[in-house]
Design an enzyme around this catalytic site. Structure first.
Site, mmCIF file in Angstrom:
data_model
loop_
_atom_site.group_PDB
_atom_site.id
_atom_site.type_symbol
_atom_site.label_atom_id
_atom_site.label_comp_id
_atom_site.label_asym_id
_atom_site.label_seq_id
_atom_site.Cartn_x
_atom_site.Cartn_y
_atom_site.Cartn_z
ATOM 1 N N LYS A 136 -77.244 71.996 -7.133
ATOM 2 C CA LYS A 136 -77.620 71.626 -5.765
ATOM 3 C C LYS A 136 -78.935 70.872 -5.724
ATOM 4 O O LYS A 136 -79.128 69.985 -4.889
ATOM 5 C CB LYS A 136 -77.687 72.863 -4.864
ATOM 6 C CG LYS A 136 -76.316 73.413 -4.524
ATOM 7 C CD LYS A 136 -76.359 74.361 -3.341
ATOM 8 C CE LYS A 136 -74.943 74.822 -2.983
ATOM 9 N NZ LYS A 136 -74.939 75.983 -2.089
ATOM 10 N N LYS A 148 -61.926 70.429 -6.787
ATOM 11 C CA LYS A 148 -61.637 71.563 -5.915
ATOM 12 C C LYS A 148 -61.413 71.109 -4.471
ATOM 13 O O LYS A 148 -62.081 70.178 -4.016
ATOM 14 C CB LYS A 148 -62.857 72.507 -5.921
ATOM 15 C CG LYS A 148 -62.543 73.917 -6.389
ATOM 16 C CD LYS A 148 -63.794 74.736 -6.539
ATOM 17 C CE LYS A 148 -63.953 75.741 -5.430
ATOM 18 N NZ LYS A 148 -65.004 76.736 -5.691
ATOM 19 N N LYS A 195 -64.664 71.403 1.723
ATOM 20 C CA LYS A 195 -64.978 70.950 3.083
ATOM 21 C C LYS A 195 -65.849 69.705 3.056
ATOM 22 O O LYS A 195 -65.964 69.004 4.053
ATOM 23 C CB LYS A 195 -65.668 72.064 3.862
ATOM 24 C CG LYS A 195 -66.982 72.460 3.220
ATOM 25 C CD LYS A 195 -67.616 73.672 3.862
ATOM 26 C CE LYS A 195 -68.869 74.029 3.092
ATOM 27 N NZ LYS A 195 -69.036 75.422 2.813
#
Ligand code: TRP
Length: 339
Positions: free
Chosen positions: A115, A201, A204
């Site tokens: 991240k 994957k 969203k």
């Protein structure tokens, strides 16, 4: 049996969340009830501020996720369902655990590295200490089972390390403050991939809405997305080995198996030899039959703010009570006196 897990309230929940996580919560909730245990599932709104977020949207997305969880079968009468922000003990215990967690441990977290990317200096301290809050989330309730995906295993191991060091440094062997939690990764937790790229994957954050089935999609939209899903020109094999090197075919078979609660082998025994022109409509039909009732319940609930607020308020009151003994013990073990 004490089941604890958290889910981030950001973004629209999709099929991957349902088959990979939410459906497991429902199973564990029922197991916990059968064993006289406790199941706590919370919305990780405190975690959500570790990255840029919109304050105007945070509570609405929290409520949307609550409506989704209930629509999927989490029952507020069986599960303690709440958001972290209403249970200050999470933030308090995190601070207490910050004294035990080591910089070196956090520096090794792959989620932090992913991240933060190249810009570690510019990240919030909250993003760095995110796993310590996660440790507090589970240790506060003496969790025994923590249902998570593979990607959260490392955070759970960190929670164990923190619990162990805290117990060693500040408690006696006979009376540890924390239970060491175990990740619970059911073999059947399906890893659902993007409908546009079978190697990524379902997420969203994918810019293409066609890449995922949202739990709020209506039947026609679902069918359209399945029809347009990327595939290859070969018919389905009759053995699972035949899906190697065919990520999109594997993904559709995995989705089918997960929705039907059966194995990929069984799906191929039935559909081996079929082309996608045949298999996709069957998949769409199955998907609609499983997800439509969820969607209908979600639509009924999502604007019932009063009921959703009430669910969270009641869950938070229960969670505050359940967390009190451990929080008190942690303050005491550290020599901190409160009134
Ligand atoms: N970090 C988890 C995720 O992104 C969410 C989470 C927060 C969580 N606290 C937790 C999961 C405690 C399990 C237990 O999926």
């Amino acid at each position: 049996m004490i089941v604890v897990s958290g889910i981030q309230p950001t973004g629209k929940p999709h099929l991957g969340n349902y088959l990979g996580a939410i459906r497991n919560y429902v199973k564990l909730q029922d197991e916990a009830v059968a064993q006289d245990g406790t199941c706590l599932i919370f919305l990780a709104d405190l975690h959500a501020i570790s990255l840029p977020h919109d304050p105007k949207e945070l509570y609405d997305s929290t409520l949307e996720m609550v409506a989704t969880l209930v629509a999927c079968g989490l029952d507020p009468n069986k599960t303690v369902l709440f958001n972290q922000a209403q249970v200050p003990a999470h933030a308090e215990l995190q601070w207490l655990l910050n004294g035990t967690a080591r910089m070196g441990w956090l520096n090794r977290m792959t989620q932090w590295k992913d991240k933060a990317g190249k810009n570690r200096e510019g990240q919030s301290v909250a993003l760095f200490s995110y796993p310590v809050l996660q440790a507090a989330d589970v240790l506060l309730y003496q969790a025994t089972h923590v249902p998570v995906g593979e990607d959260q295993k490392q955070h759970l191991e960190l929670a164990r390390d923190i619990a162990q060091k805290f117990n060693n440094d500040f408690a006696s062997e006979e009376a540890p403050v924390f239970t060491l939690p175990d990740p619970y990764i059911p073999e059947t937790a399906a890893r659902i991939m993007s409908l546009r790229d079978g190697t990524k994957k379902m997420s969203k954050s994918d810019p293409s809405d066609m890449s995922r089935i949202s739990l709020t999609d209506d039947a026609d939209t679902m069918a359209q997305k399945v029809k347009k899903a990327k595939t290859d020109p070969e018919p389905l094999p009759s053995e699972v080995e035949g899906l190697a090197e065919r990520p999109e075919a594997l993904n559709l078979v995995t989705i089918y198996a997960a929705l039907a609660e059966t194995s990929a082998e069984a799906v191929l025994t039935e559909h081996g030899g079929a082309g996608f022109g045949q298999f996709k409509p069957a998949l769409a039909e199955l998907m609609v039959s499983v997800l439509s009732p969820i969607r209908d319940r979600f639509v009924d609930l999502k604007d019932d703010r009063e009921q959703l607020d009430a669910i969270l308020a009641r869950g938070a009151a229960q969670a505050r009570e359940l967390g009190t003994p451990t929080l008190d013990a942690a303050y005491k073990a550290l020599g901190l006196v409160r009134g």
